[in-house]
Design a protein around this motif. Sequence first.
Motif: not given
Length: 164
Positions: A59-68
């Motif tokens: 979920d942290i990588r997913t949030a990072a991808a969304i933010a990017r």
Amino acid sequence: MVTASEAPSGLHPSLLLGAFAEGMLPGKRVVLFGDCTTGLPERLAELSGRKVHAYDPDDIRTAAAIARARGGGRSGGDRRGGAGRSVRFDVLEADLDLREGAFDFVIIPNLVQTLEEHADAIDAAALIALAAAMLAHGGVLLLSCPNPDADLQDGDAIEGTGTI
């Protein structure tokens, strides 16, 4: 095994799968199960010309991808990103609410990593069954599974095809 630091120009090794699949992707509906921060989802969207759905077990990588995808985390928009909002990012869960046969191409860039990060909710058989269920008739499942015992040199490849 090529690591991220050994890949040409600092590219993540999973991007090699995008190059391998390049000729198969134009016009295809694509879903990715795995790390969403490698740049592969965006590359698949470029190659397919359609929206890509990317599901990451972390979920942290997913949030990072969304933010990017939103341009550094500015507010607004939804979980889509990339050029023309061409990638939809979400967390990979065992009970994804996806229509069977909705995709022409399913890619799992690193089966071992995806399973290790999601071991509490899904096993190899269940993930592959999920991938197979998502495929339309005649669709393609492309996955990679690193073999730490393999003695491959740069440029070597092992290819295989089959029916699920």
